[in-house]
Design an enzyme around this catalytic site. Structure first.
Site, mmCIF file in Angstrom:
data_model
loop_
_atom_site.group_PDB
_atom_site.id
_atom_site.type_symbol
_atom_site.label_atom_id
_atom_site.label_comp_id
_atom_site.label_asym_id
_atom_site.label_seq_id
_atom_site.Cartn_x
_atom_site.Cartn_y
_atom_site.Cartn_z
ATOM 1 N N SER A 7 4.417 4.287 10.939
ATOM 2 C CA SER A 7 5.024 5.614 11.041
ATOM 3 C C SER A 7 6.541 5.495 11.059
ATOM 4 O O SER A 7 7.132 4.922 11.980
ATOM 5 C CB SER A 7 4.565 6.310 12.325
ATOM 6 O OG SER A 7 5.443 7.391 12.583
ATOM 7 N N HIS A 32 3.345 6.389 6.811
ATOM 8 C CA HIS A 32 3.015 7.610 7.547
ATOM 9 C C HIS A 32 4.305 8.381 7.800
ATOM 10 O O HIS A 32 5.240 7.870 8.425
ATOM 11 C CB HIS A 32 2.313 7.217 8.849
ATOM 12 C CG HIS A 32 1.797 8.372 9.642
ATOM 13 N ND1 HIS A 32 0.610 9.010 9.354
ATOM 14 C CD2 HIS A 32 2.304 9.007 10.725
ATOM 15 C CE1 HIS A 32 0.407 9.975 10.229
ATOM 16 N NE2 HIS A 32 1.427 10.004 11.076
ATOM 17 N N ASP A 34 5.948 11.593 9.368
ATOM 18 C CA ASP A 34 5.715 12.627 10.381
ATOM 19 C C ASP A 34 6.698 13.783 10.248
ATOM 20 O O ASP A 34 7.894 13.607 10.476
ATOM 21 C CB ASP A 34 5.896 12.017 11.780
ATOM 22 C CG ASP A 34 4.724 11.149 12.183
ATOM 23 O OD1 ASP A 34 3.588 11.641 12.163
ATOM 24 O OD2 ASP A 34 4.956 9.972 12.519
ATOM 25 N N MET A 36 7.937 17.420 11.627
ATOM 26 C CA MET A 36 7.864 18.267 12.832
ATOM 27 C C MET A 36 8.826 19.434 12.692
ATOM 28 O O MET A 36 9.946 19.257 12.199
ATOM 29 C CB MET A 36 8.261 17.440 14.056
ATOM 30 C CG MET A 36 7.415 16.206 14.240
ATOM 31 S SD MET A 36 7.973 15.277 15.663
ATOM 32 C CE MET A 36 6.855 13.887 15.588
ATOM 33 N N HIS A 65 2.077 13.698 7.466
ATOM 34 C CA HIS A 65 1.416 14.300 8.628
ATOM 35 C C HIS A 65 2.243 15.512 9.035
ATOM 36 O O HIS A 65 3.305 15.361 9.641
ATOM 37 C CB HIS A 65 1.341 13.234 9.740
ATOM 38 C CG HIS A 65 0.778 13.735 11.025
ATOM 39 N ND1 HIS A 65 0.922 13.033 12.207
ATOM 40 C CD2 HIS A 65 0.054 14.841 11.332
ATOM 41 C CE1 HIS A 65 0.313 13.704 13.177
ATOM 42 N NE2 HIS A 65 -0.209 14.795 12.676
ATOM 43 N N MET A 67 3.146 18.339 11.200
ATOM 44 C CA MET A 67 3.002 18.944 12.526
ATOM 45 C C MET A 67 3.854 20.205 12.521
ATOM 46 O O MET A 67 4.888 20.290 13.212
ATOM 47 C CB MET A 67 3.448 17.934 13.604
ATOM 48 C CG MET A 67 2.453 16.802 13.774
ATOM 49 S SD MET A 67 3.157 15.387 14.644
ATOM 50 C CE MET A 67 3.932 14.539 13.268
ATOM 51 N N MET A 136 -5.734 12.607 16.886
ATOM 52 C CA MET A 136 -4.500 12.273 17.611
ATOM 53 C C MET A 136 -4.857 11.634 18.957
ATOM 54 O O MET A 136 -5.653 12.173 19.721
ATOM 55 C CB MET A 136 -3.665 13.533 17.860
ATOM 56 C CG MET A 136 -3.010 14.108 16.623
ATOM 57 S SD MET A 136 -1.956 12.951 15.713
ATOM 58 C CE MET A 136 -0.683 12.577 16.926
ATOM 59 N N ASP A 174 -3.769 8.102 15.474
ATOM 60 C CA ASP A 174 -2.306 8.148 15.511
ATOM 61 C C ASP A 174 -1.830 8.403 16.936
ATOM 62 O O ASP A 174 -2.162 9.435 17.526
ATOM 63 C CB ASP A 174 -1.845 9.273 14.569
ATOM 64 C CG ASP A 174 -0.340 9.442 14.502
ATOM 65 O OD1 ASP A 174 0.396 8.596 15.039
ATOM 66 O OD2 ASP A 174 0.100 10.437 13.878
ATOM 67 N N SER A 197 6.120 2.843 16.991
ATOM 68 C CA SER A 197 6.991 1.969 17.781
ATOM 69 C C SER A 197 6.499 0.525 17.774
ATOM 70 O O SER A 197 7.311 -0.394 17.779
ATOM 71 C CB SER A 197 7.155 2.499 19.199
ATOM 72 O OG SER A 197 5.930 2.941 19.701
HETATM 73 C C1 DX5 Z 1 3.414 11.562 17.009
HETATM 74 C C2 DX5 Z 1 3.368 11.104 15.575
HETATM 75 C C3 DX5 Z 1 3.086 9.666 15.407
HETATM 76 C C4 DX5 Z 1 4.107 8.739 16.002
HETATM 77 C C5 DX5 Z 1 3.346 7.561 16.502
HETATM 78 O O1 DX5 Z 1 3.432 12.927 17.047
HETATM 79 O O2 DX5 Z 1 2.369 11.820 14.854
HETATM 80 O O3 DX5 Z 1 2.805 9.315 14.057
HETATM 81 O O4 DX5 Z 1 5.102 8.311 15.119
HETATM 82 O O5 DX5 Z 1 4.209 6.737 17.195
HETATM 83 P P1 DX5 Z 1 3.697 5.615 18.171
HETATM 84 O O6 DX5 Z 1 2.867 4.654 17.360
HETATM 85 O O7 DX5 Z 1 4.950 5.020 18.689
HETATM 86 O O8 DX5 Z 1 2.865 6.279 19.236
HETATM 87 ZN ZN ZN Z 2 1.776 11.059 12.839
#
Ligand code: DX5
Ligand code: ZN
Length: 219
Positions: A7, A32, A34, A36, A65, A67, A136, A174, A197
Site C-alpha cells: 500500500s 494498492h 488508497d 480517501m 481502494h 474510501m 478490512m 487490508d 507500513s
Molecule cells: C487503511 C488503508 C490501508 C493502509 C494499510 O485505511 O486502506 O491500505 O495503507 O496500512 P497498514 O498495512 O500500515 O495497516
Molecule cells: Zn487500502
C-alpha cells in the site's frame, strides 16, 4: 494465486518511483492505491492525477481502494487514470449494484469492501457480481493501525460463503498485516495481502522478500 499488494499510503514519496520498482522486482504483484476523501474516512490521501503520473512507470497491477462517499461519481476517472481493479465500500454506496456495474462497464476488475462494523452477510447479494472482496482488518482511514483479530472469522466466513456457491473470487485483507500475522490471514482464506507500513518502513527490499517468501509457500 497468492499476491502481495504493497500500500503506497505508507511510502516515502521522495523516492516513490524507486521504491515501487523495488517492490515489483522482489515479487509484489499489485500496487494498492488508497484513495480517501475526508468524508467517508477522516483522512485525505491522493487521487487521479497521482495515479496517472505513476501508472506508466510500473508494471504492477493497480488496485485502487476507494474510501470515498458515492464512489460511482469517480469510477470512470480512476479507470482512465489507469486503475486495473476498483474497490468500493459497500457502506459508501447509495446503489451498490449500479456502482459495481459502472466499474465493469469501465473494464476494470470489480472489488467490494466491508469495514470492521459491517457483517459478512451484507456482502451476500453482491458476491456473484464481484472479482474481489476486501475485508478490512482496521477501520479505514490510516496506515499503521493494529490488526483487528475479528477479521479472521470474517475472512473464513466469506471464504465459506464463496466456496458454497463455487465462486472463484479473490479475497483481500487490508490493515495491520505484518510478517507475524500474515500466515493467520492466509489460513483464514485471504489470497491478496495488502501491507503498507510493514513494507515501506525500514528496508523495503528485505520487507517485500520476507512477505513473498511466506506468501509463496501457500501457492
Ligand atoms: C487503511 C488503508 C490501508 C493502509 C494499510 O485505511 O486502506 O491500505 O495503507 O496500512 P497498514 O498495512 O500500515 O495497516
Ligand atoms: Zn487500502
Amino acid at each position: 494465486m497468492m499476491i502481495l499488494a504493497p500500500s503506497m499510503l505508507s511510502a516515502d514519496f521522495k523516492v516513490l518511483g524507486e521504491d515501487l520498482k523495488t517492490t515489483e522486482e522482489n515479487g509484489a504483484k499489485y500496487l494498492h492505491f488508497d484513495v480517501m476523501d475526508g468524508i467517508f474516512v477522516p483522512n485525505i490521501s491522493f487521487g487521479m492525477p497521482v495515479l496517472k503520473s505513476i501508472r506508466p512507470g510500473t508494471n504492477l497491477v493497480c488496485d485502487a481502494h476507494l474510501m470515498i462517499t458515492e464512489p460511482i461519481r469517480y469510477v470512470e476517472d480512476f479507470a482512465k487514470a489507469g486503475a486495473d481493479i476498483i474497490t468500493v465500500h459497500l457502506e459508501a454506496c447509495e446503489d451498490v449494484n449500479a456502482t459495481l456495474a459502472k466499474i465493469k462497464e469501465c473494464v476494470c476488475k470489480v472489488g467490494l469492501s466491508i469495514s470492521p462494523d459491517t457483517p459478512v452477510s451484507a456482502l451476500e447479494p453482491y458476491i456473484e457480481k464481484v472479482d474481489m472482496i476486501l475485508i478490512m482488518s482496521v477501520y479505514p482511514g490510516f496506515g499503521g493501525q493494529k490488526f483487528i483479530p475479528a477479521a479472521l472469522d470474517k475472512l473464513a466466513e466469506t471464504k465459506a460463503m464463496l466456496d458454497a456457491k463455487g465462486l472463484q473470487v479473490d479475497l483481500q485483507v487490508d490493515g495491520g498485516i505484518t510478517i507475524d500475522n500474515v500466515e493467520d490471514v492466509i489460513k483464514a482464506g485471504a489470497n491478496i495481502i495488502v501491507a503498507g507500513s510493514s513494507v515501506f518502513s525500514g528496508d523495503v527490499e528485505a520487507n517485500v522478500k520476507n512477505f513473498v517468501e511466506i506468501i509463496e509457500k501457500y501457492e
